[in-house]
Design a protein around this motif. Structure first.
Motif, PDB file in Angstrom:
ATOM      1  N   ILE A 137     -52.863 -22.039  12.702  1.00  0.00           N
ATOM      2  CA  ILE A 137     -52.508 -22.735  13.939  1.00  0.00           C
ATOM      3  C   ILE A 137     -51.051 -23.185  13.901  1.00  0.00           C
ATOM      4  N   ALA A 138     -50.645 -23.761  12.777  1.00  0.00           N
ATOM      5  CA  ALA A 138     -49.269 -24.234  12.651  1.00  0.00           C
ATOM      6  C   ALA A 138     -48.273 -23.081  12.752  1.00  0.00           C
ATOM      7  N   LYS A 139     -48.622 -21.948  12.166  1.00  0.00           N
ATOM      8  CA  LYS A 139     -47.746 -20.776  12.232  1.00  0.00           C
ATOM      9  C   LYS A 139     -47.606 -20.301  13.672  1.00  0.00           C
ATOM     10  N   LYS A 140     -48.731 -20.281  14.391  1.00  0.00           N
ATOM     11  CA  LYS A 140     -48.697 -19.854  15.789  1.00  0.00           C
ATOM     12  C   LYS A 140     -47.875 -20.820  16.626  1.00  0.00           C
ATOM     13  N   ALA A 141     -47.982 -22.113  16.320  1.00  0.00           N
ATOM     14  CA  ALA A 141     -47.257 -23.127  17.080  1.00  0.00           C
ATOM     15  C   ALA A 141     -45.812 -23.274  16.626  1.00  0.00           C
ATOM     16  N   ASP A 142     -45.493 -22.679  15.469  1.00  0.00           N
ATOM     17  CA  ASP A 142     -44.151 -22.765  14.896  1.00  0.00           C
ATOM     18  C   ASP A 142     -43.768 -24.211  14.586  1.00  0.00           C
ATOM     19  N   VAL A 143     -44.716 -24.925  13.948  1.00  0.00           N
ATOM     20  CA  VAL A 143     -44.456 -26.297  13.512  1.00  0.00           C
ATOM     21  C   VAL A 143     -44.966 -26.453  12.085  1.00  0.00           C
TER      22      VAL A 143
END
Length: 214
Positions: A53-59
């Protein structure tokens, strides 16, 4: 620059800094909610990871714990957001002249949103059945609500003499919402009942429900 001048500017600079941080947090939360919705829908709750999820959100992955208290909290926030969107969406059909017609159009409008609700609905069911703590949190944070748009239309019908003044309009809204949830979860998702049959049953239910009111 005097010491007094420096003291006067510091609070302003601090306030701007805080506003900037709030904007950054809000933007990160929005990206995580969007990414979480996509990842949960695609992989399911168990297979989805905070790293994905973090990778997809770039955070940074740690923000999921900081802002949402982990993956479970993020899912609950996504569900809350989705339901809030449902509450604020104006029905696309014109106001109807009778209670039955209004409720029929509203019910079909909501049930036709099946494709948008299907993935999240399945995830909610699985988590509630397998995780008692999640079920309790979901019940606390996602109650049956009164749709303000439907309520407004029912008030107009009452003002026009189409609904008795003594009727509990909020109760009608809540009854219909509970029925929609039940049909969506049990008929459309669990039983996979054909939509034509679901809609036929819904019309019969409304005919019985509105008898004596409309």
């Amino acid at each position: 620059m005097s010491e007094t001048s420096q003291l006067k500017t510091t609070p302003d600079e601090g306030a701007e800094s805080q506003k900037g941080k709030k904007r950054d947090r809000s933007a990160s939360e929005e990206r995580l909610i969007a990414a979480g919705t996509e990842i949960f829908s695609k992989h399911g709750y168990s297979a989805a990871t905070t790293k994905m999820i973090a990778k997809k959100a770039d955070v940074n992955e740690s923000l999921i714990g900081r802002y949402f208290d982990g993956k479970e909290g993020l899912l609950l926030s996504i569900i809350e957001r989705f339901i809030e969107d449902l509450r604020t969406e104006e029905p696309p059909y014109p106001a109807q002249a009778t209670l039955y017609d209004e409720l029929e159009n509203y019910l079909l409008f909501k049930l036709n949103m099946k494709d948008d609700r299907d993935c999240l609905g399945r995830i909610i069911i699985v988590q509630c059945l397998t995780d008692n703590k999640f079920r309790k949190k979901a019940l606390e944070r996602i109650p049956i609500f009164t749709d303000p748009n439907l309520l407004k239309r029912l008030e107009t019908l009452r003002d026009n003499g189409k609904i008795p003044a003594t009727e509990d309009l909020e109760g009608i809204c809540q009854d219909l919402e509970a029925y929609i949830h039940g049909v969506f979860l049990f008929d459309l998702i669990l039983s996979e009942t054909p939509e034509k049959e679901v809609f036929a049953r819904a019309r019969k239910f409304l005919a019985r429900y509105t008898r004596g009111i409309d």
